[in-house]
Each structure stands twice: as C-alpha cells, then as structure tokens.
Design a protein around this motif. Sequence first.
Motif, PDB file in Angstrom:
ATOM      1  N   ASN A   1      10.821   3.494  -3.600  1.00  0.00           N
ATOM      2  CA  ASN A   1      11.157   4.926  -3.642  1.00  0.00           C
ATOM      3  C   ASN A   1      10.555   5.607  -4.863  1.00  0.00           C
ATOM      4  OD1 ASN A   1      12.594   5.826  -1.362  1.00  0.00           O
ATOM      5  ND2 ASN A   1      14.466   4.833  -2.068  1.00  0.00           N
ATOM      6  N   ASP A   2      10.637   4.948  -6.016  1.00  0.00           N
ATOM      7  CA  ASP A   2      10.046   5.512  -7.236  1.00  0.00           C
ATOM      8  C   ASP A   2       8.554   5.731  -7.046  1.00  0.00           C
ATOM      9  OD1 ASP A   2      12.551   5.412  -8.396  1.00  0.00           O
ATOM     10  OD2 ASP A   2      12.125   3.635  -9.620  1.00  0.00           O
TER      11      ASP A   2
ATOM     12  N   VAL B   1       3.648   9.112  -5.414  1.00  0.00           N
ATOM     13  CA  VAL B   1       2.591   9.329  -4.413  1.00  0.00           C
ATOM     14  C   VAL B   1       2.689  10.750  -3.864  1.00  0.00           C
ATOM     15  CG1 VAL B   1       1.768   8.645  -2.108  1.00  0.00           C
ATOM     16  CG2 VAL B   1       2.340   6.896  -3.805  1.00  0.00           C
ATOM     17  N   GLU B   2       3.897  11.222  -3.624  1.00  0.00           N
ATOM     18  CA  GLU B   2       4.075  12.577  -3.099  1.00  0.00           C
ATOM     19  C   GLU B   2       3.607  13.615  -4.121  1.00  0.00           C
ATOM     20  OE1 GLU B   2       4.606  15.695  -0.689  1.00  0.00           O
ATOM     21  OE2 GLU B   2       4.527  13.589  -0.122  1.00  0.00           O
ATOM     22  N   GLU B   3       3.896  13.386  -5.396  1.00  0.00           N
ATOM     23  CA  GLU B   3       3.406  14.286  -6.445  1.00  0.00           C
ATOM     24  C   GLU B   3       1.880  14.270  -6.489  1.00  0.00           C
ATOM     25  OE1 GLU B   3       5.234  13.243 -10.184  1.00  0.00           O
ATOM     26  OE2 GLU B   3       7.257  13.493  -9.353  1.00  0.00           O
TER      27      GLU B   3
ATOM     28  N   GLU C   1       0.837  -1.201   0.000  1.00  0.00           N
ATOM     29  CA  GLU C   1       0.000   0.000   0.000  1.00  0.00           C
ATOM     30  C   GLU C   1       0.873   1.251   0.000  1.00  0.00           C
ATOM     31  OE1 GLU C   1      -2.824   0.119   3.193  1.00  0.00           O
ATOM     32  OE2 GLU C   1      -3.696  -1.815   2.644  1.00  0.00           O
ATOM     33  N   ASN C   2       0.422   2.275  -0.737  1.00  0.00           N
ATOM     34  CA  ASN C   2       1.156   3.545  -0.794  1.00  0.00           C
ATOM     35  C   ASN C   2       1.430   4.095   0.598  1.00  0.00           C
ATOM     36  OD1 ASN C   2       1.146   3.506  -3.586  1.00  0.00           O
ATOM     37  ND2 ASN C   2      -0.579   4.907  -3.770  1.00  0.00           N
ATOM     38  N   GLY C   3       0.472   3.976   1.499  1.00  0.00           N
ATOM     39  CA  GLY C   3       0.619   4.524   2.842  1.00  0.00           C
ATOM     40  C   GLY C   3       1.643   3.806   3.695  1.00  0.00           C
TER      41      GLY C   3
END
Length: 142
Positions: free
Chosen positions: A38-39, A44-46, A6-8
């Motif tokens: 990391n990629d 996800v941050e974007e 999961e992204n979270g």
Amino acid sequence: MKVEIENGKLAAAINFMYGLKLARKQSRFRRHFIQQMNDRLKQVEEDRKALLEEHSHKDEDGKAIVNDGQYDVKDMVAFSNDLKELNSEKLVIEGGDNGEMIRTIKQVLIKFENEEYEGQESEVYDYLCEQFKVDEEGEDNE
C-alpha cells in the motif's frame, strides 16, 4: 531471500491477499506485507500524477490543463511509455527484518496451492508464487 513485486501488479496482489482467510501469525504478516505494498502503491499514484502533469498541455501560468477531471495530455505515446516504465519498476522486499514475513507469506501461498482460482485471481496467485519462489526446493519450503 528477496521478493520483487511490479508496481503494475500491486493493487491486484493487495486485493488477492485481502481475500485469503488467515489467522494469527499468518494474518499479522499479511497485514505487514499489504502495508508495504500500500505504501508503494501511494508513491506510484503520486508518480503517475506527476507524469500526467509533465505530459499535459499547460495554461498561461504553467499549470497542467485539466478538463472535467481529465488531464489534457499532449503526447499520449510518450505518456504511455513513461507509465509503462513506472508500472514495470519493482517494490523490492529483502530479508533482514522482513525475512520472517517473506517465509510466512510463502507458507501461506503453499497452503492455498490446492485452491481453484479463475481469471485475474489465478494470474495473481501464479505471479506471487513466482516471486516468492514457491516451487523451488529449499529450507523455506516446509
């Protein structure tokens, strides 16, 4: 075999994997696994930033209002719901070119099963074991 993270949980999984003492092949595949996470974490941050901009009040030029580095979110509930949805989306790593990496990381997790973990480390280890199906019998468990 495929693994879904999961992204979270990406940041915690990355930190956990960095903390393991590994050598040679296991260390090399850990780097590959961390790189993939990391990629995805960068993406996800974007996406999180795009959600902030989408849910923020806009100035007369249509740009998101930012005060002291904080976005002026107009509907925190809608933003939170969208963020929760983003965090629950999963990075999927499937066999093929990643097959050997998946098998190796699974073996790493098995290798560290007798270690004692506390708090978040324990949660992350258990989560990764679930995703890599460590407790399931099969050809990948040696």
